[in-house]
Write a protein that holds these residues in place. Structure first.
Motif, short mmCIF file in Angstrom:
data_model
loop_
_atom_site.label_atom_id
_atom_site.label_comp_id
_atom_site.label_asym_id
_atom_site.label_seq_id
_atom_site.Cartn_x
_atom_site.Cartn_y
_atom_site.Cartn_z
N HIS A 97 0.58 -0.81 -0.12
CA HIS A 97 0.41 0.49 0.14
C HIS A 97 1.04 1.25 0.24
O HIS A 97 1.82 1.48 0.10
N ASP A 98 0.07 2.34 -0.42
CA ASP A 98 1.33 3.57 0.05
C ASP A 98 1.53 3.64 1.33
O ASP A 98 2.34 4.72 1.60
N TYR A 99 0.43 3.28 2.23
CA TYR A 99 1.37 3.67 3.39
C TYR A 99 2.06 2.37 4.16
O TYR A 99 1.96 2.74 5.46
N GLY A 100 2.41 1.37 4.03
CA GLY A 100 3.27 0.50 4.01
C GLY A 100 2.65 -0.89 3.19
O GLY A 100 1.62 -0.92 2.51
N ASN A 101 3.52 -1.74 4.51
CA ASN A 101 3.32 -2.86 3.78
C ASN A 101 2.60 -3.87 4.42
O ASN A 101 2.95 -3.71 5.47
N GLY A 102 1.07 -4.74 3.92
CA GLY A 102 0.93 -4.76 4.83
C GLY A 102 0.69 -6.39 4.30
O GLY A 102 0.89 -6.12 3.22
N VAL A 103 0.57 -7.45 5.51
CA VAL A 103 0.55 -9.14 5.19
C VAL A 103 -0.97 -9.31 5.40
O VAL A 103 -1.32 -9.40 7.15
N CYS A 104 -1.65 -10.29 4.88
CA CYS A 104 -2.78 -11.53 4.86
C CYS A 104 -2.52 -12.26 5.74
O CYS A 104 -1.95 -13.00 4.32
N ILE A 105 -2.35 -12.32 6.82
CA ILE A 105 -2.33 -14.26 7.42
C ILE A 105 -3.55 -15.02 6.95
O ILE A 105 -5.46 -14.96 7.66
N SER A 106 -3.22 -16.33 6.98
CA SER A 106 -4.49 -17.19 7.31
C SER A 106 -4.22 -17.62 8.37
O SER A 106 -3.10 -17.65 9.05
N SER A 107 -5.45 -18.29 9.30
CA SER A 107 -5.84 -19.01 10.24
C SER A 107 -5.54 -19.90 11.21
O SER A 107 -5.36 -20.34 12.29
N GLN A 108 -6.46 -20.63 9.45
CA GLN A 108 -6.62 -22.37 9.77
C GLN A 108 -6.19 -22.11 8.37
O GLN A 108 -6.57 -22.05 7.37
N VAL A 109 -6.56 -23.95 8.17
CA VAL A 109 -6.09 -24.46 7.36
C VAL A 109 -7.84 -25.27 6.77
O VAL A 109 -8.47 -26.15 7.37
N GLY A 110 -8.20 -23.85 5.68
CA GLY A 110 -9.38 -24.31 5.33
C GLY A 110 -10.01 -23.77 6.31
O GLY A 110 -9.91 -23.02 7.26
N CYS A 111 -11.62 -24.01 6.17
CA CYS A 111 -12.40 -23.29 7.20
C CYS A 111 -13.55 -23.68 7.20
O CYS A 111 -14.05 -24.42 6.35
N GLN A 112 -14.53 -23.85 8.71
CA GLN A 112 -14.90 -24.80 8.72
C GLN A 112 -16.37 -23.69 9.16
O GLN A 112 -17.91 -24.18 9.16
N MET A 113 -16.79 -22.42 8.44
CA MET A 113 -17.70 -21.61 9.04
C MET A 113 -19.00 -21.65 7.30
O MET A 113 -19.87 -21.54 7.58
N GLY A 114 -18.83 -21.94 6.85
CA GLY A 114 -18.69 -22.01 4.92
C GLY A 114 -20.06 -21.38 4.93
O GLY A 114 -20.79 -21.55 4.23
N CYS A 115 -19.38 -19.79 5.06
CA CYS A 115 -19.93 -18.84 4.37
C CYS A 115 -20.20 -19.02 2.36
O CYS A 115 -19.27 -19.82 2.16
N LYS A 116 -21.52 -18.96 2.12
CA LYS A 116 -21.66 -19.15 0.75
C LYS A 116 -20.93 -19.33 -0.48
O LYS A 116 -21.27 -19.60 -1.78
N PHE A 117 -19.88 -17.82 -0.80
CA PHE A 117 -19.71 -17.22 -1.38
C PHE A 117 -18.14 -17.39 -1.42
O PHE A 117 -17.00 -17.25 -2.19
N CYS A 118 -17.88 -18.20 0.09
CA CYS A 118 -16.18 -18.29 0.14
C CYS A 118 -15.59 -19.43 -0.41
O CYS A 118 -16.21 -20.52 -0.43
N ALA A 119 -14.07 -19.03 -1.04
CA ALA A 119 -14.08 -20.52 -1.85
C ALA A 119 -12.95 -21.38 -0.56
O ALA A 119 -12.96 -22.23 -0.29
N SER A 120 -12.82 -20.02 0.16
CA SER A 120 -12.27 -21.40 2.04
C SER A 120 -12.76 -22.10 2.49
O SER A 120 -12.28 -23.16 3.30
N ALA A 121 -14.61 -22.14 2.45
CA ALA A 121 -15.22 -23.28 2.47
C ALA A 121 -15.29 -24.33 2.42
O ALA A 121 -16.06 -25.66 2.71
#
Ligand code: SAH
Length: 343
Positions: A97-121
């Motif tokens: 970003h222009d305000y610095g370097n951001g990192v977006c991390i995963s917190s689990q391998v896969g996801c159990q929340m099941g949101c209908k639009f999300c690839a992780s689930a």
């Protein structure tokens, strides 16, 4: 013999581990590993050679390993697929970003929340990440940036997984990241995103670490939210907003409500009106996220003018809204899409 992994340990834990060494050695080792990216004891040149050899016999410094990397055409976003010690893999994204370097991390391998639009689930959850593994994602990117004399400035826990259902590891990682012997990152530079796990939000208030809380709302009413996010049947909108309000009141930090815009599903003026109504009077921002299409999912991105109308409606009805800058959509930056290509 299986070697003990030092990566992820606090200095206190290392002091216990090296009970026969003077205490300052733990701090030396920790600084080298976390701040300077040492991956072997040979790189920790302050240690006497014999000690380095002895340590190498019993310990290892395990960092996640890159197995794939994608760069956006504009060069601002790099997505890594990182392999963990057991062969599992997670996605980690660097955003310049222009305000610095951001990192977006995963917190689990896969996801159990099941949101209908999300690839992780799509394939469910395999396991939680440890604190060391999450910190490993960040330090991996920090080491990557150090080649350009840059560093990680901001963290968003917004990748695959639900961080508040991996609470203890999340907190241990955040506290480690804040230590001066790691990146010394201010909590104000950290954002934790949740789908609305109410008990987790309350526990986070009690931890007294002033991170920014982002709550994925995505719908103004329970019927639509439950259809999109199964978690809504456990914690409905009213409860989630109440917990968000409590977070804002107790920490003094404005809560961000994420609202994914799905074409023809939740992006009309009526939805914007509903959203403005339920958020009226809250210490909150809204971050509108245009849907990033996922092959296996049956949703469409919003029309450009519908995004603008939604945005305008909120801002003229007392709600401070922003539109998420779409970064790296040309490299499938939506959660879980690189991983699902490999596994
Ligand atoms: N479980 C947490 C954090 C991970 S998801 C949470 O739900 O907040 C991070 C954000 O990305 C959430 O707001 C999620 O709804 C959103 N998201 C998931 N898939 C997306 C997609 N295909 N396009 C745009 N945003 C997406």
């Amino acid at each position: 013999m299986n070697k003990t992994n030092l990566f992820g340990m606090t200095t206190e834990e290392m002091i216990k581990e090296f009970s026969d060494l003077p205490k300052f050695r733990a701090k030396q080792i920790a600084e080298r590993i976390y701040r300077h990216g040492a991956k072997s004891f040979d790189e920790i040149t302050e240690l006497p050679k014999k000690l380095r050899e002895e340590l190498a016999e019993r310990y290892e410094i395990f960092l996640p390993k890159p197995i794939d990397e994608l760069n956006s055409a504009d060069g601002l976003t790099t997505k890594f697929l990182l392999e963990l010690a057991d062969g599992a893999a997670v996605e980690t994204v660097l955003m310049r970003h222009d305000y610095g370097n951001g990192v977006c991390i995963s917190s689990q391998v896969g996801c159990q929340m099941g949101c209908k639009f999300c690839a992780s689930a799509l394939k469910g959850m395999e396991r939680n990440l440890t604190a060391g593994e999450m910190l490993g994602e960040i330090i991996f990117v920090n080491n990557f940036l150090s080649k350009e004399n840059l560093k990680v400035d901001n963290l968003v826990v917004m990748g695959t997984g639900e961080p508040l259902t991996n609470f203890d590891n999340l907190i241990k990682m955040l506290r480690l990241l804040h230590e001066p012997y790691t990146l010394g990152m201010s909590y104000r530079r950290v954002t934790v995103s949740t789908c609305g796990i109410v008990p987790g939000i309350k526990k986070l208030i009690d931890e007294n670490i002033p991170v920014t809380l982002s709550i994925s709302l995505h719908a103004p009413d329970n019927k639509l939210r439950s259809a999109l996010m199964p978690v809504n049947s456990a914690f409905e909108i009213r409860e989630v907003l109440k917990a968000g309000d409590e977070y804002a009141q107790k920490t003094g930090r404005r809560v961000t409500y994420e609202y994914i815009l799905l074409g023809g599903v939740n992006d009309t003026e009526e939805h914007a009106r509903g959203l403005a109504k339920i958020l009226a009077g809250q210490l909150a921002n809204v971050n509108l996220i245009p849907y990033n299409p996922v092959n296996e999912r049956d949703f469409a991105p919003p029309e450009r003018h519908d995004i603008q109308k939604f945005f305008h409606f909120l801002n003229t009805h007392g709600i401070n809204a922003t539109i998420r800058k779409e970064m790296g959509s040309d490299i499938n930056a939506a959660c879980g899409q690189l991983r699902s290509r490999h596994f």
